[in-house]
Design an enzyme around this catalytic site. Structure first.
Site, short mmCIF file in Angstrom:
data_model
loop_
_atom_site.label_atom_id
_atom_site.label_comp_id
_atom_site.label_asym_id
_atom_site.label_seq_id
_atom_site.Cartn_x
_atom_site.Cartn_y
_atom_site.Cartn_z
N GLY A 254 0.81 -1.21 0.00
CA GLY A 254 0.00 0.00 0.00
C GLY A 254 0.84 1.25 0.00
O GLY A 254 2.04 1.22 0.27
N PRO A 255 0.22 2.39 -0.30
CA PRO A 255 0.95 3.67 -0.33
C PRO A 255 1.45 4.04 1.06
O PRO A 255 1.01 3.48 2.07
CB PRO A 255 -0.12 4.67 -0.83
N GLY A 257 1.79 5.77 4.58
CA GLY A 257 0.85 6.41 5.50
C GLY A 257 -0.50 5.74 5.62
O GLY A 257 -1.40 6.28 6.26
N THR A 258 -0.68 4.55 5.02
CA THR A 258 -1.99 3.90 5.07
C THR A 258 -2.15 2.97 6.26
O THR A 258 -3.22 2.41 6.46
CB THR A 258 -2.23 3.10 3.78
N GLY A 259 -1.11 2.78 7.06
CA GLY A 259 -1.25 2.01 8.30
C GLY A 259 -0.69 0.61 8.26
O GLY A 259 -1.13 -0.24 9.03
N LYS A 260 0.28 0.33 7.40
CA LYS A 260 0.85 -1.02 7.33
C LYS A 260 1.61 -1.36 8.62
O LYS A 260 1.42 -2.43 9.20
CB LYS A 260 1.79 -1.13 6.12
N GLU A 477 -7.72 32.62 -10.32
CA GLU A 477 -8.46 31.65 -9.52
C GLU A 477 -9.95 31.73 -9.82
O GLU A 477 -10.64 30.69 -9.81
CB GLU A 477 -8.20 31.90 -8.03
N ASP A 552 -0.62 24.40 -14.35
CA ASP A 552 -1.87 23.98 -14.99
C ASP A 552 -1.60 23.39 -16.37
O ASP A 552 -2.17 22.36 -16.75
CB ASP A 552 -2.82 25.18 -15.11
#
Length: 698
Positions: A254-255, A257-260, A477, A552
């Site tokens: 997983g990426p 910071g996902t909690g592994k 903006e 952009d």
């Protein structure tokens, strides 16, 4: 018949052994037994060579001390008589020991060549000679006749002398002992050269502070897989009676910071068996063979404490694809990986040792490491959805006093794409902002400010911007906002600001209504259109272009090229993929794209990419020219207020006037009516919070 009977009995006995494996229960603390160790000759050799080195060093030191002790030489008695008769002795000290032995320590008037043996002479001014009866009258008279200045002294035999004699040896042996202990990693020092091959895994037991599955949210599938692993360890007979085998390894993907790692810590808290934790970077060192040795030592510890769990964090540091890089196939990392493959599933079976590994780069792992038998299960820990984000926010806010105007479900919907670590950071930032303002509760405005800081960047209030540049930023903006509002396929605009944040002078944020996993062609074209709306507004209002549209244009070009080359969204080129990705495994990322098409096709690709972007630019300009009054109104209010939310933007586009910003005596903004109604409704449900006090805080 007897042979068949014996086979049946053996089969029954094997089944009984399989049904009752020696796995401890959760309530029982694991016993750690030290295995029998063979006689280690390396330790003996290290001890012998170590003490030998100390003795040699001591002899050298003593020789140096003796050679530097005033250069006094011991001469023969005949040489002493010659010096006495010739009157060359200037002074002397006669020392007496406890057994009536006398030593004559003489000093010559000038340096001379003295005979210290039959065939050896040394040039010196000081000498020493043994005299059995130095205190006789005859010797004293002869010394007086020669004019020698002599004195008698008794040799000091006190404890201080003995101590001074032994002290250098004690210091020497003590220093050697400390150095050896430090080299071996003992005495609280760092790991030494003799422990380079030892594993650096940390073992966690039940007595330590632990994280449980109650502290984990937003990863229900991964929790289910890992809870099943823990159930395997607690009740193996339940699964083995049907022929099932305990999984050998679980790979968490997983990426960042996902909690592994948090899931692994929860497994350590729930398992009830020894849990070893180590990082993939802890295996490889500067010395050859250290990584493989540490892998062996880690699994040896695991076998002694089986059943157990071994967690390897960031396994891509040691499990990269073999044969990659400039060093060929024989390097330290590959030796470590080979040893890891053998220990996980080699000739010798490691029963009762379960491996859990985590990585965010599964694409660079070696295929032999990913096969079943080593990692039987690959669990994807992806970014959480709306329900997952709400659960994560509940976990992180359970110890934080929240104001009644906070709805975690609404907050979860407003944070798409954020990982568990991002949400934890958001909650922490909101609590810090509330504490900075001396509030008793964390309010909605604190979470909004924290969300803006996390998603858009830190406010750069110290940045000085001219009025002309500020006006151009406001129109830029406003162009993004107005184009996005007029395209049905676009995401709703959440907030726009011209306060510099991060590296941008102004930021417009969009919040999708639903979670998207696939994107249509119309949605992608809408993204390109409102991304180029700022550039179109600058061109229409000021008739000039600025560098503010650089990012952009870059994002729009990349999106259009992917539509043509990867997703088959071009009518002329059809559903074909153009350009294969060349991945350099040594670097671990894609760095080039191989051109596998002709020059004619390349020209068509460029034309199609240009056509998509050009159509979106024309569309954005048409929308802005048609709604030019709304563009001017948006820019005017944006210059006045600097920040506009979604509701205010809708009112401005409809032509309604926004109420003026009212401030109370404390120079704070007045509380909006919808917030007052929300507080009144929530106060009926939560009467524990005083209404007047909450209104003052808000």
């Amino acid at each position: 018949m007897s042979e068949n009977k014996n086979k049946k009995e053996n089969f029954k006995q094997d089944n009984q052994n399989n049904k009752k494996p020696s796995f401890p229960n959760k309530g029982r603390k694991p016993e750690f037994k030290k295995g029998d160790e063979n006689f280690d000759w390396s330790k003996i050799l290290r001890l012998v060579f170590g003490w030998g080195g100390v003795i040699v060093a001591a002899i050298i030191v003593m020789q140096v001390f003796r050679s530097g002790d005033a250069q006094e030489v011991e001469i023969t008695y005949n040489e002493y008589q010659r010096l006495l008769n010739e009157g060359k002795i200037e002074s002397a000290v006669i020392s007496k020991s406890e057994i009536n032995n006398y030593y004559f320590h003489g000093k010559l008037k000038q340096e001379e060549l003295l005979k210290v043996g039959k065939e050896r002479s040394v040039k010196s001014k000081k000498f020493m000679v043994f005299l059995p009866e130095a205190g006789s009258v005859e010797n004293i008279n002869s010394w007086k006749e020669k004019g020698i200045d002599f004195t008698f002294e008794e040799k000091d035999s006190s404890w201080w002398t003995a101590l001074m004699t032994v002290l250098p040896w004690v210091i020497l042996f003590g220093a050697w002992f400390l150095i050896m202990r430090r080299m071996q990693g003992g005495g609280g020092g760092t790991r030494g050269i003799f422990n380079f091959g030892k594993s650096r895994a940390k073992m966690f037991t039940e007595n330590m502070s632990k994280v449980t599955f109650k502290d984990v949210a937003g990863a229900d599938e991964a929790k289910f897989e890992l809870e099943e692993i823990i159930e395997f360890l607690r009740e193996p007979a339940k699964f083995q009676k049907l022929g099932g085998k305990i999984p050998r390894g679980v790979l968490l993907l997983g990426p960042p910071g996902t909690g592994k790692t948090l899931l692994a810590r929860a497994v350590a808290g729930e398992a009830g068996v020894p849990f070893f934790s180590i990082s993939g970077a802890d295996f490889v060192e500067m010395f050859v063979g250290v990584g493989a040795s540490r892998v062996r030592d880690l699994f040896d510890q695991g076998k002694k404490n089986a059943p157990c769990i071994i967690f390897i964090d960031e396994i891509d540091a040691v499990g990269r694809h073999r044969g990659a890089g400039l060093g060929g196939g024989h390097d330290e990392r590959e030796q470590t990986l080979n040893q890891l493959l053998i220990e996980m599933d080699g000739f010798e079976q490691n029963s009762g040792v379960i491996i859990i590994a985590a990585t965010n780069r599964p694409d660079i792992l070696d295929p032999a490491l990913l096969r079943p038998g080593r990692f039987d299960r690959q669990v994807v820990v992806d970014r959480p959805d709306v329900k997952g984000r709400e659960g994560i926010l509940k976990v992180h806010t359970k110890n934080i006093p929240l104001a009644p105007d906070i709805d975690l479900e609404v907050l979860a919907k407003g944070t798409p794409g954020l990982s568990g670590a991002d949400l934890a950071n958001l909650v922490n930032e909101a609590a810090l902002l509330a504490a900075r303002k001396s509030k008793k509760y964390v309010e909605r405005e604190d979470f909004e400010s924290a969300k803006d800081k996390v998603m858009m960047g830190m406010e750069r209030k110290s940045l000085i911007i001219s009025e002309k540049e500020k006006e151009m930023t406001a129109y830029h903006e406003s162009g993004h906002v107005l184009v996005a509002k007029m395209i049905p396929e676009a995401d709703p605009v959440h907030k726009v600001t011209i306060i510099p944040r991060g590296r941008a002078l102004g930021v417009t944020t969009y919040l999708p209504i639903d979670e998207k996993h696939t994107y249509s062609k119309s949605y992608l074209e809408a993204m390109i259109t409102y991304a180029l709306g700022g550039r179109a507004a600058e061109l229409i209002v000021f008739n000039q272009l600025t560098t503010g549209a650089g990012n952009d244009i870059e994002r729009s070009t990349q999106l259009a090229r992917k539509m043509v080359c990867e997703w088959g969204m071009s009518e002329k080129l059809g559903p074909l993929a153009y350009g294969t990705k060349d991945e350099e495994l040594f670097l671990g990322r894609e760095i080039t794209r191989h051109k596998d098409f002709s020059e004619k096709t390349s020209q068509l690709i460029d034309d199609e990419v240009f056509g998509i972007v050009e159509r979106c630019v024309v569309r954005a300009e048409k929308i802005l020219r048609k709604n030019i009054d709304s563009l001017h109104r948006l820019a005017k209010y944006l210059l006045d207020r600097e920040i506009l939310d979604g509701e205010e933007i809708d009112k401005i586009i409809k032509g309604d006037e926004l109420p003026p910003i009212q401030k109370n005596q404390n120079n704070k903004e007045e509380m909006p009516d919808h917030v007052k109604k929300l507080i009144e409704g929530r106060q009926q449900k939560q009467p524990s919070i005083p209404e007047e006090e909450m209104k003052k805080e808000l």
